[in-house]
Design an enzyme around this catalytic site. Structure first.
Site, PDB file in Angstrom:
ATOM      1  N   ARG A  99     -83.423  -7.626  15.288  1.00  0.00           N
ATOM      2  CA  ARG A  99     -84.124  -8.744  14.658  1.00  0.00           C
ATOM      3  C   ARG A  99     -85.073  -9.411  15.637  1.00  0.00           C
ATOM      4  O   ARG A  99     -84.698  -9.738  16.751  1.00  0.00           O
ATOM      5  CB  ARG A  99     -83.092  -9.760  14.141  1.00  0.00           C
ATOM      6  N   ARG A 101     -77.382 -15.803  18.877  1.00  0.00           N
ATOM      7  CA  ARG A 101     -78.589 -15.328  18.187  1.00  0.00           C
ATOM      8  C   ARG A 101     -79.322 -14.393  19.130  1.00  0.00           C
ATOM      9  O   ARG A 101     -79.877 -14.825  20.132  1.00  0.00           O
ATOM     10  CB  ARG A 101     -79.476 -16.527  17.806  1.00  0.00           C
ATOM     11  N   GLU A 125     -72.395 -19.682  10.825  1.00  0.00           N
ATOM     12  CA  GLU A 125     -72.346 -18.476   9.995  1.00  0.00           C
ATOM     13  C   GLU A 125     -71.907 -17.240  10.782  1.00  0.00           C
ATOM     14  O   GLU A 125     -72.471 -16.919  11.816  1.00  0.00           O
ATOM     15  CB  GLU A 125     -73.740 -18.214   9.398  1.00  0.00           C
ATOM     16  N   SER A 174     -71.859 -13.030   5.582  1.00  0.00           N
ATOM     17  CA  SER A 174     -72.653 -13.449   4.441  1.00  0.00           C
ATOM     18  C   SER A 174     -72.572 -12.347   3.395  1.00  0.00           C
ATOM     19  O   SER A 174     -72.692 -11.175   3.724  1.00  0.00           O
ATOM     20  CB  SER A 174     -74.099 -13.628   4.910  1.00  0.00           C
TER      21      SER A 174
END
Length: 423
Positions: free
Chosen positions: A261, A276, A348, A351
RNA sequence: GGAGACGUCGCAUAGUCCGGUCGAGUGCGCCUCACUGCUAAUGAGGUAAGGGGUCAAACCCUUCGGAGGUUCAAAUCCUCUCGUCUCCGCCA
């Protein structure tokens, strides 16, 4: 892609859905207009084409003057066919562009609003009271250093910011998590898969990640390939262009893959540690199922996610994500958020989305039963995103000296060890 | 990377050289019916998807790996491209 026939029938419900997402409602009218234009173009083309074909059949039989006459007529028709065909192509493209820009219809049960308007469905597990236990909380970066599990400095040296090495116990912990996740998923009826993490544009487009999310996708310019951000991509595209037997539904796959990502637009967010990152590994569940079973399947995926979080003994809560925060493919989304002691908040970790028929339509995946061929639903859910899970495990199971207790479910995969000790 | 062969309606294949009732034959599979005490065998028929159109039909259009091109007309000719297989080279 949403169902054009349904949109034609009931444009208002699509408008409502777009509004709930905070996206364009006029797009609905643009689609309708483009649809009318396309159908006009199609019938114009088909009329001349049919005439051309019937005349064409006569050419071979005719002779002499008659033949010359037909050829003259047909030559004119040929021109008209070319022109009207080009018009159809344009009208098709115009409609497609509009239609593909529409997001999936939001489930009526989804809370309306933005990122902060989620509804908490439940909280599970007990947060530790570190003050009562008499020591200061360390975050996963410090703990990772102490037990020798994470090397962020060298990750940055070799690959840049938001990269890391999992070292020693960290590396083994990833493998243990993967095995626990894959074993559990297999027991729950999923077919284990190790899919390609590099895919062609057709696959990436089909998933719907080249729309708003495009800036977060790594693209290999020289080869026109994409690095996937999740195994959802190759798992969904696995059945691209296929008609599946509805009697064999649901088809459940669990894939272990790296995820890449770009994290464009998240500069300055979660810069510390491995929460992240540009690359992490993940075990992802994916289901193909009959449309009428999709909501039930969604609940099942959520239950599997919870089962995993309970197995690693991490306190978490489940939220019903609000309409404005849904991905364009999702009709409804539940997130599981693990308690992160160093941040004193839920973050989170998994999901799960119900994409109804949206993704399947784009990928041209359908189902067949006695009644014929029809749409099917796709759903996806995280079983274990390695880096965030490691954050949760290290922080929630930390000991006063910086060592980390290993949840029992993982011990069989770690030689029976009970702790990651300070090195 | 080099040389060659091949991609056709679930599967296997015919058709491609020599363009024209080929949207496409045959076998297998599957479905329906007939025959049969049951099964098997046999016979007859049916069996792609998408779109337009219609109250529903009829009917029409598109698709022979994909994209272009030639032609009045393309599964068939030309170009490019993707994929599969065989052999050689290289390589984890």
């Amino acid at each position: 892609m949403i169902d054009l026939a349904a949109l034609r029938q009931d444009p208002d419900s699509v408008r409502k859905s777009q509004e709930a997402r905070g996206e364009s409602t006029s797009l609905v009218d643009e689609v309708l207009a483009a649809d009318v234009a396309r159908r006009a173009a199609v019938s114009a083309f088909e009329t001349v084409r049919a005439e051309q074909k019937s005349l064409g059949a006569l050419v071979s039989k005719a002779t002499g003057d008659e033949k010359a006459e037909i050829l003259a007529k047909t030559k004119v028709l040929s021109e008209q066919v070319k022109v009207t065909e080009a018009a159809v192509r344009e009208a098709d493209a115009a409609l497609d562009e509009k239609l593909l820009a529409l997001s999936n219809i939001v489930d009526p049960d989804v809370p309306v609003g933005g990122e902060d308007d989620f509804v908490v469905i439940k909280e599970v597990g007990t947060k530790r009271d570190f003050a009562a236990e008499g020591f200061d909380v360390r975050d996963h970066v410090d703990l990772g250093n102490l037990i020798g599990a994470i090397d962020i400095e060298r990750g940055a040296k070799v690959s840049g910011s938001r990269f890391y090495y999992l070292t020693g116990p960290g590396a083994m912990l990833e493998l243990a998590l993967v095995q626990l996740a894959m074993n559990k998923a297999q027991a729950n009826g999923f077919m284990p898969m190790i899919p390609p993490a590099l895919v062609k544009p057709a696959a990436m487009e089909g998933i719907g990640f080249l729309g708003q999310a495009a800036e977060n996708v790594y693209r290999l310019e020289a080869d026109d390939m994409y690095l996937v951000g999740t195994a959802e991509v190759p798992l969904a595209a696995y059945h691209m262009d296929e008609i599946l037997d509805l009697a064999e539904m649901p088809k459940r796959y669990v894939g272990y893959s790296p995820c890449y990502r770009r994290e464009a637009g998240s500069h300055g967010k979660d810069t510390r540690g491995i929460f992240r990152v540009h690359w992490f590994d993940k075990v992802e569940m994916f289901s193909f199922c009959p449309v009428e079973d999709a909501q039930e399947e969604h609940k099942r995926l959520l239950a599997f996610e919870e089962e995993f979080l309970q197995a690693i003994e991490v306190p978490y809560r489940v939220i019903d994500v609000a309409s404005g925060d849904l991905g364009s493919s999702a009709s409804r989304k539940f997130d599981c958020e693990a308690w992160v002691p160093s941040q004193e908040r839920y973050r989170e970790v998994t999901s799960t989305s119900n994409c109804t028929t949206f993704q399947a339509r784009r990928l041209r995946i359908r189902g067949r039963n006695d009644e014929g061929v029809g749409p099917i639903a796709t759903l996806n859910g995280t079983l274990c995103a390695i880096t965030r899970t490691i954050v949760a495990i290290l922080e929630n199971h930390q000991q006063p000296d910086g060592s980390v207790r290993i949840p029992e479910a993982l011990r069989p995969y770690l030689g029976g060890a009970e702790f990651f000790h300070v090195k």
